[in-house]
Motif scaffolding. Structure first.
Motif, PDB file in Angstrom:
ATOM      1  N   VAL A  36       0.865  -1.179   0.000  1.00 19.95           N
ATOM      2  CA  VAL A  36       0.000   0.000   0.000  1.00 19.95           C
ATOM      3  C   VAL A  36       0.901   1.228   0.000  1.00 19.95           C
ATOM      4  O   VAL A  36       2.111   1.126   0.238  1.00 19.95           O
ATOM      5  CB  VAL A  36      -0.924   0.022   1.235  1.00 19.95           C
ATOM      6  N   SER A  37       0.315   2.372  -0.285  1.00 19.94           N
ATOM      7  CA  SER A  37       1.132   3.584  -0.367  1.00 19.94           C
ATOM      8  C   SER A  37       1.376   4.181   1.002  1.00 19.94           C
ATOM      9  O   SER A  37       0.476   4.266   1.839  1.00 19.94           O
ATOM     10  CB  SER A  37       0.453   4.623  -1.269  1.00 19.94           C
ATOM     11  N   PHE A  38       2.618   4.586   1.221  1.00 22.98           N
ATOM     12  CA  PHE A  38       2.971   5.437   2.354  1.00 22.98           C
ATOM     13  C   PHE A  38       3.695   6.617   1.750  1.00 22.98           C
ATOM     14  O   PHE A  38       4.893   6.559   1.451  1.00 22.98           O
ATOM     15  CB  PHE A  38       3.870   4.704   3.352  1.00 22.98           C
TER      16      PHE A  38
ATOM     17  N   VAL B 114      -5.703   5.647   6.361  1.00 26.47           N
ATOM     18  CA  VAL B 114      -6.144   4.285   6.668  1.00 26.47           C
ATOM     19  C   VAL B 114      -5.437   3.307   5.740  1.00 26.47           C
ATOM     20  O   VAL B 114      -5.279   3.571   4.547  1.00 26.47           O
ATOM     21  CB  VAL B 114      -7.673   4.178   6.526  1.00 26.47           C
ATOM     22  N   THR B 115      -5.028   2.185   6.275  1.00 28.93           N
ATOM     23  CA  THR B 115      -4.292   1.208   5.465  1.00 28.93           C
ATOM     24  C   THR B 115      -5.192   0.561   4.425  1.00 28.93           C
ATOM     25  O   THR B 115      -4.841   0.492   3.248  1.00 28.93           O
ATOM     26  CB  THR B 115      -3.668   0.128   6.380  1.00 28.93           C
ATOM     27  N   ASP B 116      -6.356   0.063   4.827  1.00 29.46           N
ATOM     28  CA  ASP B 116      -7.291  -0.603   3.914  1.00 29.46           C
ATOM     29  C   ASP B 116      -8.553   0.252   3.836  1.00 29.46           C
ATOM     30  O   ASP B 116      -9.491   0.076   4.620  1.00 29.46           O
ATOM     31  CB  ASP B 116      -7.605  -2.010   4.427  1.00 29.46           C
ATOM     32  N   ILE B 117      -8.591   1.184   2.898  1.00 35.17           N
ATOM     33  CA  ILE B 117      -9.699   2.137   2.801  1.00 35.17           C
ATOM     34  C   ILE B 117     -11.027   1.448   2.491  1.00 35.17           C
ATOM     35  O   ILE B 117     -12.039   1.748   3.134  1.00 35.17           O
ATOM     36  CB  ILE B 117      -9.374   3.235   1.772  1.00 35.17           C
ATOM     37  N   PRO B 118     -11.103   0.519   1.521  1.00 31.48           N
ATOM     38  CA  PRO B 118     -12.389  -0.155   1.273  1.00 31.48           C
ATOM     39  C   PRO B 118     -12.935  -0.863   2.511  1.00 31.48           C
ATOM     40  O   PRO B 118     -14.149  -0.840   2.762  1.00 31.48           O
ATOM     41  CB  PRO B 118     -12.055  -1.145   0.151  1.00 31.48           C
ATOM     42  N   LYS B 119     -12.069  -1.460   3.298  1.00 30.94           N
ATOM     43  CA  LYS B 119     -12.518  -2.134   4.512  1.00 30.94           C
ATOM     44  C   LYS B 119     -13.078  -1.131   5.509  1.00 30.94           C
ATOM     45  O   LYS B 119     -14.113  -1.377   6.156  1.00 30.94           O
ATOM     46  CB  LYS B 119     -11.362  -2.918   5.141  1.00 30.94           C
TER      47      LYS B 119
END
Length: 243
Positions: free
Chosen positions: A5-7, A138-143
């Motif tokens: 994921v993007s940072f 947020v790491t997992d936006i859809p979640k």
């Protein structure tokens, strides 16, 4: 979830992003207003006022303000008489918010440590869910969007205030130069923390554009999704309803 994921402009493992974002906000918690002033030229206060006006909180409603640790949105929501729960994954941010509430004499807010991806609240509990300048971290936006949908009652509303990509070409060029070149330097000068401010600017550039994020909200189950661009989309208010 993908393997990375993007940072900011880096691609990292999901668990690494969670840890590194936590470190960023631990570093900037005590300088939250300073950070937002640097990133928005002080306009974040007006945007937050407009955002809460769109939410239209009402007395007696249950409202979850996610990623709202320092209380900026919650203080505005609470003026309506709504019951506001302030949730944040970062304890340092919550500490700042509770101190600010005490200084202002604001009582009645519920403060809780929570991860937007795995909320501890029951199904169909809140009338409104707000998140301001937090979803891109947020790491997992859809979640997280699915969790927002799960915890809202039928007829509940979702509102998100977030930096986006302006469609005004000249203004976009000016803001890009300001944000990439000056904001990290201001972070160094005013807060002795150039890296955290650089990440926050980079995270804006990696966040989905307005149509893409609106589609993601719909895919989480929300209907009547809408986006209201501010300054051509430099900032946007996204919304949706649960039926």
């Amino acid at each position: 979830m993908t393997d990375t994921v993007s940072f900011g402009y880096e691609d990292v493992a999901p668990e690494e992003k969670t840890q590194r974002v936590g470190a960023v906000f631990k570093n900037v918690a005590s300088r939250y207003d300073l950070m937002n002033d640097a990133m928005s030229g002080g306009m974040h206060r007006l945007w937050k006022d407009r955002f809460v006006a769109r939410v239209k909180p009402r007395a007696g409603e249950q409202v979850l303000d996610m990623a709202g640790g320092t209380g900026d949105i919650a203080f505005r929501l609470a003026k309506s008489g709504a019951s506001v729960t302030v949730a944040d994954i970062n304890p340092a941010m919550l500490e700042v918010g509770m101190e600010r509430a005490q200084e202002r004499g604001i009582d009645g807010l519920v403060w809780t440590e929570a991860n937007a991806e795995t909320l501890q609240f029951p199904d169909r509990f809140f009338d409104a869910y707000t998140i301001a300048f937090g979803i891109r971290n947020v790491t997992d936006i859809p979640k997280a969007l699915r969790e927002a949908h799960r915890t809202l009652r039928r007829g509940g509303r979702f509102f998100c205030l977030e930096f986006s990509t302006t469609t005004w070409p000249l203004f976009g060029d000016v803001y890009d130069a300001y944000s990439h070149k000056l904001v990290p330097k201001l972070g160094k000068l005013l807060a002795n923390d150039e890296d955290s401010y650089r990440y926050l600017i980079e995270s804006i550039r990696r966040f989905p554009d307005m149509p893409t994020f609106e589609r993601m909200i719909g895919e989480a189950g929300f209907v009547q999704t809408k986006v209201e661009p501010l300054l051509g989309g430099l900032v946007a208010i996204h919304s949706g309803w649960k039926i």
